[in-house]
Every structure is written in structure tokens, then in C-alpha cells.
Motif scaffolding. Structure first.
Motif, PDB file in Angstrom:
ATOM      1  N   ARG A  93      -2.848  -4.707  -0.105  1.00  0.00           N
ATOM      2  CA  ARG A  93      -1.436  -5.094  -0.099  1.00  0.00           C
ATOM      3  C   ARG A  93      -0.630  -4.046   0.666  1.00  0.00           C
ATOM      4  O   ARG A  93      -0.718  -2.856   0.379  1.00  0.00           O
ATOM      5  N   LYS A 136       2.994  -2.330   1.909  1.00  0.00           N
ATOM      6  CA  LYS A 136       4.387  -2.145   1.513  1.00  0.00           C
ATOM      7  C   LYS A 136       5.260  -2.998   2.432  1.00  0.00           C
ATOM      8  O   LYS A 136       4.885  -3.311   3.563  1.00  0.00           O
ATOM      9  N   ASP A 176       0.621  -0.691  -0.662  1.00  0.00           N
ATOM     10  CA  ASP A 176       1.384  -0.910  -1.884  1.00  0.00           C
ATOM     11  C   ASP A 176       0.367  -1.039  -3.019  1.00  0.00           C
ATOM     12  O   ASP A 176      -0.049  -2.137  -3.372  1.00  0.00           O
ATOM     13  N   GLY A 177      -0.086   0.094  -3.515  1.00  0.00           N
ATOM     14  CA  GLY A 177      -1.092   0.109  -4.570  1.00  0.00           C
ATOM     15  C   GLY A 177      -2.478   0.338  -4.009  1.00  0.00           C
ATOM     16  O   GLY A 177      -2.679   0.403  -2.795  1.00  0.00           O
TER      17      GLY A 177
END
Length: 105
Positions: free
Chosen positions: A9, A11, A84-85
Motif C-alpha cells: 500500500r 501513501k 503506508d504500512g
């Protein structure tokens, strides 16, 4: 045969750069890794920040060669600030594929 599925994923704002970095890996694999049978990159049309890869290898040595390659290290160096993670990795053994009988699981 070893397989890897990754869910990645980006950002917000990092989607294009992350996608380009994945495509660079795919191009390198196609040109330089005969032991990597397939390297698919997908993108979720409902959430364009989510990418997936599906990778198939002739054997564990080919998978280890790919994972230890400079191109994979370069990808993660580029991707790290864009993520993002954590990347979700699932490493498995292929038990069925279109056109080939399923293996006993």
C-alpha cells in the motif's frame, strides 16, 4: 514450486512512484531472471494505492536469488518512504495452476 504474493500500500501521493518502482522490478526480472517464471504486478481499481505482486519460481534457489538481488534491494530503498504500512508477504508452494492438475495438498 515456490510462490510469493505481496500486498503493498502506497501513501497518498506515492502511488505513481511506487507503481513505477514495481514495473522496474518486473522489467529486470523479465530480462535477467530465467528462474523467475512469472512476475505479475496488479493494482486495485477501487483503491489505486494498493498493489499486488504474484511471483513464481522454478525452485527455492531462484526465489532466494530474486529476493537477494540488487533490484529488490533498490525497490525497497525507493519504496520505504512511500509505504503506508508494512508489506504483506505470503510465501507458499503452488498446488494448482490453470492447465496443470492440482497437486495433493
Amino acid at each position: 514450486m515456490p510462490v510469493i504474493t505481496a500486498v503493498i500500500r502506497a501513501k497518498a501521493g506515492g502511488e505513481a512512484a511506487l507503481g513505477a518502482a514495481l514495473l522496474d522490478v518486473a522489467a529486470h526480472v523479465a530480462a535477467n531472471e530465467p528462474g523467475t517464471l512469472d512476475f505479475f504486478v496488479g493494482r486495485d481499481p477501487a483503491d489505486p494505492a494498493v498493489f499486488t505482486t504474484y511471483e513464481r519460481f522454478v525452485d527455492r534457489a531462484a526465489m532466494d536469488l530474486h529476493n537477494g538481488s540488487d533490484v529488490v534491494a533498490r525497490f525497497f530503498a525507493i519504496a520505504k518512504p512511500l509505504l503506508d504500512g508494512p508489506v504483506t508477504l505470503v510465501i507458499g508452494e503452488e498446488i494448482s495452476a490453470k492447465g496443470r492438475p492440482a497437486l495433493d495438498a
